[in-house]
Design an enzyme around this catalytic site. Sequence first.
Site, mmCIF file in Angstrom:
data_model
loop_
_atom_site.group_PDB
_atom_site.id
_atom_site.type_symbol
_atom_site.label_atom_id
_atom_site.label_comp_id
_atom_site.label_asym_id
_atom_site.label_seq_id
_atom_site.Cartn_x
_atom_site.Cartn_y
_atom_site.Cartn_z
ATOM 1 N N HIS A 33 -7.310 -5.936 -0.391
ATOM 2 C CA HIS A 33 -6.223 -4.959 -0.440
ATOM 3 C C HIS A 33 -4.905 -5.666 -0.174
ATOM 4 O O HIS A 33 -4.619 -6.088 0.950
ATOM 5 C CB HIS A 33 -6.463 -3.877 0.611
ATOM 6 C CG HIS A 33 -5.442 -2.781 0.596
ATOM 7 N ND1 HIS A 33 -4.992 -2.180 -0.560
ATOM 8 C CD2 HIS A 33 -4.775 -2.160 1.616
ATOM 9 C CE1 HIS A 33 -4.108 -1.247 -0.254
ATOM 10 N NE2 HIS A 33 -3.946 -1.221 1.056
ATOM 11 N N SER A 71 0.839 -1.194 0.000
ATOM 12 C CA SER A 71 0.000 0.000 0.000
ATOM 13 C C SER A 71 0.883 1.258 0.000
ATOM 14 O O SER A 71 1.685 1.430 -0.912
ATOM 15 C CB SER A 71 -0.948 -0.043 1.201
ATOM 16 O OG SER A 71 -1.966 0.926 1.083
ATOM 17 N N ASP A 88 -8.856 -4.799 -5.673
ATOM 18 C CA ASP A 88 -8.354 -4.027 -4.536
ATOM 19 C C ASP A 88 -9.173 -2.751 -4.375
ATOM 20 O O ASP A 88 -9.214 -1.924 -5.287
ATOM 21 C CB ASP A 88 -6.871 -3.685 -4.757
ATOM 22 C CG ASP A 88 -6.186 -3.182 -3.505
ATOM 23 O OD1 ASP A 88 -6.804 -2.407 -2.748
ATOM 24 O OD2 ASP A 88 -5.021 -3.560 -3.276
#
Length: 500
Positions: A467, A218, A439
């Site tokens: 995610h 991320s 995602d």
Amino acid sequence: MRRVLAAALLVTAAAGCSTVPAAEPATQSTADTNAINWGPCTDIKRPNGEPPARQDPSVRCGKLAVPLDYAKPDGEKIDLALIKLAATGKGNKLGSVVFNFGGPGASGVDTLDQAGKALSTLRARYDLVSFDPRGVERSSGVRCGNGAEMDRFTALDTLPDDNQTRQETAQANKQFASLCEQNSGKILPYVGTVNAARDMDKIRAAVGDPKLNYIGMSYGTQLGAVYATEFPKNVGRMVLDAPLDPTVTFEQRTLVQTRGFQRAYESFLRACVKNKCDIGKDQATADANVEKLMTQLTGKPLNVGGRELTQGLASTGVAAALYSELTWPFLEQALSEALKGHGEALMYLADSYTGRSENGSYSTQMTSFPAITCVDTSERPSEEQIRRTAAAAMKISPLFGSEGSGGLCRVWPVKGNDEARHVNATGSAPIVVVGGRGDPATPYEWAPRLTAQLKTATLVTYEGEGHGAYLSGSKCVQGLVDGFMLDGKLPSKGATCPGT
């Protein structure tokens, strides 16, 4: 999250791989051997704010002093908090691999302690290392008020979408930014990603590695991309999972992420009604029931142990559970209970997202995020731009639509710059980027963009939900990533992994 990290992740051989040069072993000559004094970990926390039931004595913690301001390298220092899980295998050790699990604002110290079992394959050959980046938790963490003040901020409603809601949000943003300046004004100008990348090079040298081996997830993908831009010759084996596109504006990010969460929510509803869940007999009915719940919460929040489950907290709880397909059953249960007047499960999900402990205190998760986000850009949207963004987001999804981070950055007390938004790793070793089709937080379209910006990256596409792909339970993704990190096998161009 604990279930995700504890999932059994088995490695499968990946076809169509080429080989990159072997990882360079650690050498004492590159390290300041006195830089990190490793010792027992004494303040590890679980998501509920409590210490682990039993701390593994093999896990070590330490601190590394780095410049507060890299323009004054001999000036004031701050301490970075680090954690290390020593390699367990008896074979040829490959040095260390550094992790950043996202945010910005996630504690690498706490998360790596939880994730160790899921990373056992890598740990056989590498020391696993992570850290709280500057401005996070133990590393001069940004604080913006006490627990009661944070409770008021996190409970803000986004509905109804009217002038009163917008005015309340604007006023709350000003109060929040003012508290951040009062409590953490000294660190705020220096928490940006470029400085964090420089910190990582200090960590690389301190652990004795000539090259940085790194897995970023991320926000950790932006940190890795900036590191590769700043120190291309120091890149070892680098994997960027669930990538951000650092060039997007606040408006673009808000709208793309709103679409991402709405798509994930619709996928959840389809799976829910297929399994005959209690939320509704079909997708339209289930969606209408959730919408009705959110509307009711704006006027009459549910009492949860003396607290109020507001519409804002309920929406946060739903979003939190969409990060992983493994938490969908819990979301089904939480919504079913809330429809019957019981909000405990949704509140638990919201608290896990905002970093609220059972005792009412907060981690820096919700305060480090804006501090780093706002200093990483010079963008300061006008009120007209913010309203336009919010209106467009609400059309996409009343459940997840909002003004995004632009409203808070508009009143942030520190100026930002765009240095971390421009990445180019020309001259670095090959980098692997992994993007997921489903995602919600870092939508797939950002993955090929970051890959192209880096110049030296290869894209792997994961066709599943959630995610992040590496800890999703996908044997294919883990096989490709572990094959690259352990053996230097670079995934072939166009490599794809099916959903789990």
